[in-house]
Design a protein around this motif. Structure first.
Motif, PDB file in Angstrom:
ATOM      1  N   THR A   5       0.659  -1.205  -0.031  1.00  0.00           N
ATOM      2  CA  THR A   5       0.631  -0.126  -0.165  1.00  0.00           C
ATOM      3  C   THR A   5       0.372   1.172   0.158  1.00  0.00           C
ATOM      4  N   THR A   6       0.910   1.958  -1.098  1.00  0.00           N
ATOM      5  CA  THR A   6       1.791   2.719  -0.766  1.00  0.00           C
ATOM      6  C   THR A   6       0.650   4.557  -1.767  1.00  0.00           C
ATOM      7  N   TYR A   7       1.276   5.195  -1.297  1.00  0.00           N
ATOM      8  CA  TYR A   7       1.024   6.510  -1.370  1.00  0.00           C
ATOM      9  C   TYR A   7       1.654   7.643  -1.073  1.00  0.00           C
ATOM     10  N   THR A   8       1.177   8.871  -1.510  1.00  0.00           N
ATOM     11  CA  THR A   8       1.695  10.539  -0.967  1.00  0.00           C
ATOM     12  C   THR A   8       0.950  10.631   0.354  1.00  0.00           C
ATOM     13  N   ARG A   9       2.305  10.934   1.245  1.00  0.00           N
ATOM     14  CA  ARG A   9       1.738  10.666   2.810  1.00  0.00           C
ATOM     15  C   ARG A   9       1.935  11.951   2.704  1.00  0.00           C
ATOM     16  N   ILE A  43       6.316  13.786   0.686  1.00  0.00           N
ATOM     17  CA  ILE A  43       6.963  12.517   0.872  1.00  0.00           C
ATOM     18  C   ILE A  43       5.883  11.017   0.516  1.00  0.00           C
ATOM     19  N   VAL A  44       6.664  10.000   0.342  1.00  0.00           N
ATOM     20  CA  VAL A  44       5.577   9.554  -0.518  1.00  0.00           C
ATOM     21  C   VAL A  44       6.033   7.985   0.953  1.00  0.00           C
ATOM     22  N   GLU A  45       4.956   7.593   1.566  1.00  0.00           N
ATOM     23  CA  GLU A  45       5.315   6.036   2.489  1.00  0.00           C
ATOM     24  C   GLU A  45       4.755   4.413   1.708  1.00  0.00           C
ATOM     25  N   CYS A  46       5.071   4.083   1.753  1.00  0.00           N
ATOM     26  CA  CYS A  46       5.322   2.373   1.584  1.00  0.00           C
ATOM     27  C   CYS A  46       5.208   1.352   2.373  1.00  0.00           C
ATOM     28  N   ARG A  47       3.591   0.615   2.788  1.00  0.00           N
ATOM     29  CA  ARG A  47       3.353  -0.423   3.795  1.00  0.00           C
ATOM     30  C   ARG A  47       3.000  -1.695   3.055  1.00  0.00           C
ATOM     31  N   ILE A  48       4.158  -2.526   3.582  1.00  0.00           N
ATOM     32  CA  ILE A  48       4.142  -3.404   3.317  1.00  0.00           C
ATOM     33  C   ILE A  48       3.521  -4.912   3.814  1.00  0.00           C
ATOM     34  N   THR A  49       2.971  -5.378   3.578  1.00  0.00           N
ATOM     35  CA  THR A  49       2.249  -6.889   5.246  1.00  0.00           C
ATOM     36  C   THR A  49       3.004  -8.331   3.972  1.00  0.00           C
ATOM     37  N   GLY A  50       2.694  -9.007   4.999  1.00  0.00           N
ATOM     38  CA  GLY A  50       2.604 -10.389   4.585  1.00  0.00           C
ATOM     39  C   GLY A  50       3.823 -10.644   5.022  1.00  0.00           C
ATOM     40  N   VAL A  51       5.410  -9.976   4.963  1.00  0.00           N
ATOM     41  CA  VAL A  51       6.644 -10.240   4.906  1.00  0.00           C
ATOM     42  C   VAL A  51       6.751 -10.896   5.744  1.00  0.00           C
ATOM     43  N   PRO A  52       7.285 -12.259   6.027  1.00  0.00           N
ATOM     44  CA  PRO A  52       8.270 -13.283   7.012  1.00  0.00           C
ATOM     45  C   PRO A  52       9.002 -12.393   8.231  1.00  0.00           C
ATOM     46  N   SER A  53       9.293 -13.506   8.825  1.00  0.00           N
ATOM     47  CA  SER A  53      10.164 -12.599  10.090  1.00  0.00           C
ATOM     48  C   SER A  53      11.182 -13.493   8.881  1.00  0.00           C
ATOM     49  N   ARG A  98       9.430   5.661   4.408  1.00  0.00           N
ATOM     50  CA  ARG A  98       9.295   6.257   3.398  1.00  0.00           C
ATOM     51  C   ARG A  98      10.327   7.600   2.955  1.00  0.00           C
ATOM     52  N   ALA A  99       9.920   7.958   2.142  1.00  0.00           N
ATOM     53  CA  ALA A  99      10.823   8.375   0.889  1.00  0.00           C
ATOM     54  C   ALA A  99      10.386   9.797   0.508  1.00  0.00           C
ATOM     55  N   ALA A 100      11.511  11.144   1.058  1.00  0.00           N
ATOM     56  CA  ALA A 100      11.836  12.155   1.752  1.00  0.00           C
ATOM     57  C   ALA A 100      12.142  12.845  -0.717  1.00  0.00           C
ATOM     58  N   ILE A 101      10.251  13.291  -1.490  1.00  0.00           N
ATOM     59  CA  ILE A 101      11.026  13.855  -2.690  1.00  0.00           C
ATOM     60  C   ILE A 101      11.164  14.820  -2.803  1.00  0.00           C
ATOM     61  N   LYS A 102      12.784  15.433  -2.715  1.00  0.00           N
ATOM     62  CA  LYS A 102      13.115  16.946  -3.338  1.00  0.00           C
ATOM     63  C   LYS A 102      11.717  18.309  -4.296  1.00  0.00           C
ATOM     64  N   PRO A 103      11.624  19.320  -4.379  1.00  0.00           N
ATOM     65  CA  PRO A 103      11.050  19.528  -5.156  1.00  0.00           C
ATOM     66  C   PRO A 103      12.104  18.954  -6.902  1.00  0.00           C
ATOM     67  N   PRO A 131       3.822  12.821  -6.337  1.00  0.00           N
ATOM     68  CA  PRO A 131       3.172  11.399  -7.240  1.00  0.00           C
ATOM     69  C   PRO A 131       3.317  10.237  -7.869  1.00  0.00           C
ATOM     70  N   ARG A 132       3.958  10.720  -9.208  1.00  0.00           N
ATOM     71  CA  ARG A 132       4.069   9.962 -10.038  1.00  0.00           C
ATOM     72  C   ARG A 132       5.588   9.009  -9.140  1.00  0.00           C
ATOM     73  N   ALA A 133       6.658   9.434  -8.295  1.00  0.00           N
ATOM     74  CA  ALA A 133       7.155   8.400  -7.830  1.00  0.00           C
ATOM     75  C   ALA A 133       6.155   7.675  -6.815  1.00  0.00           C
ATOM     76  N   VAL A 134       5.377   7.342  -6.178  1.00  0.00           N
ATOM     77  CA  VAL A 134       4.430   7.011  -6.047  1.00  0.00           C
ATOM     78  C   VAL A 134       4.991   5.139  -6.146  1.00  0.00           C
ATOM     79  N   VAL A 135       4.820   4.816  -7.383  1.00  0.00           N
ATOM     80  CA  VAL A 135       4.475   3.632  -7.990  1.00  0.00           C
ATOM     81  C   VAL A 135       6.722   3.282  -8.063  1.00  0.00           C
TER      82      VAL A 135
END
Length: 365
Positions: free
Chosen positions: A153-157, A207-217, A294-299, A331-335
């Motif tokens: 789940t990735t989006y513009t925070r 800032i783009v935020e990415c949440r990843i679920t289901g990753v095994p330990s 989280r990834a900080a994207i410059k102007p 927005p284009r950096a999200v993916v």
């Protein structure tokens, strides 16, 4: 040019220039038998292509993916997968007036310093268009991970100072607005802010935020190849990224150990954490909790406001950059962020197959 290859077992090499004939990627190490089609890749490419809104470049590119090798009857064959996206709307003449100037915020000067030569048409390899190869390969990696129950789940925070609060995140809204923000009200506020930036001939970061679920330990290595270190390298390899956080990130520096530590508990016979300040990693190894990046994207550096610079022969001058440029690339950096996370995880999961003798004996005996 070195440095166009990423990964150890699930390995990619991107190629091509912004104003060349095409851009693309070769994926080496993708297991055979993975269902993969051009439509799978197109779903990812459509999320980064230009012209999605007035806040993205007007460059008209269909960005249609063509699979040239490595897929037969809808499944990967285990051989290198070559994907090409042809450039169709290059306006190289737009760069003629500034070909002898170093654009502020761009890689023009550093390319000249390293190679003694540069492709001034849109930045060549340093252009954001290079990320097409990453996104195409990321689509394959994400589909592989989905087979293992791992989802993104990735989006513009945030855009500028406009940040969606944690308690107002609504992931169902992400695709309902052109900024890919998980809250339509905040997307409206961000749109008004971007309108002001454009009136001032300026641009914005975010800032783009990415949440990843289901990753095994147990994924990642404990020393140099830590999971969080690998993810940070993948994120920082994206041209516009200037900072990366895992979990609480920089907020952890102001926290106390008693509040920052994640307490363990056992539920339904499984070890879990009650909180996730660490962002899904401990000691560089996944702990089974959702990964949070989280990834900080410059102007966007290409702005039409007059800026001071120098010419290639060292004379002081000023420039105003015209042409087709995004007032914000977040927005284009999200993916792109999602693709790099998927590529990193796919590679580490494959490497992890040899970490225990049990894994080898279970497979071979």
């Amino acid at each position: 040019m070195a440095g166009s290859t990423y990964g150890t077992l699930f390995k990619i090499t991107t190629w091509g220039e912004s104003h060349g004939a095409a851009v693309g990627v070769v994926i080496d190490g993708c297991p055979a038998g993975l269902p993969l089609s051009e439509e799978d890749i197109q779903l990812f490419l459509d999320r980064r292509k230009p012209g999605q809104s007035r806040f993205t470049t007007a460059r008209q590119e269909a960005d249609r993916a063509e699979i040239l090798s490595g897929v037969f009857e809808g499944k990967t064959t285990g051989t290198p997968i070559s994907i090409i996206v042809r450039n169709q709307d290059q306006h190289s003449k737009d760069y003629g007036k500034i070909k002898d100037c170093y654009r502020p915020g761009h890689a023009d000067y550093t390319f000249d310093a390293k190679y003694g030569f540069r492709d001034y048409r849109g930045g060549g390899r340093s252009s954001g268009r290079e990320t097409i190869g990453r996104v195409a390969a990321g689509a394959a990696a994400a589909k592989l991970l989905k087979q293992l129950g791992i989802t993104f789940t990735t989006y513009t925070r945030s855009i500028g100072a406009i940040t969606v609060p944690e308690d107002q995140l609504d992931f169902s809204c992400i695709t309902e607005n052109k900024l890919y923000m998980p809250n339509n009200s905040y997307a409206d506020k961000a749109s008004l802010y971007l309108e002001e930036c454009m009136k001032k001939k300026d641009s914005s970061g975010g800032i783009v935020e990415c949440r990843i679920t289901g990753v095994p330990s147990g994924i990642g290595e404990p020393v140099f190849d830590k999971l969080d270190a690998a993810l940070a390298k993948g994120m920082m390899s994206i041209g516009a990224v200037k900072g990366v956080e895992i979990g609480d990130g920089f907020l952890a520096a102001a926290a106390l150990g008693s509040s920052n530590n994640d307490a363990f508990c056992c539920e339904d016979g499984r070890i879990r954490k009650k909180t996730n300040h660490s962002g899904g990693t401990l000691g560089g190894i996944s702990d089974g909790s959702p990964l949070l990046i989280r990834a900080a994207i410059k102007p966007t550096p290409s702005i039409s406001r007059k800026q001071e610079t120098v010419t290639t022969d060292g004379k002081n001058t000023s420039i105003s950059i015209t042409g087709r440029h995004d007032p914000v690339i977040v927005p284009r950096a999200v993916v792109v962020v999602e693709a790099m996370a998927a590529l990193t995880l796919a590679d580490l999961l494959m490497q992890n197959m040899s970490s225990k003798l049990d894994s080898l004996t279970q497979f071979y005996l």
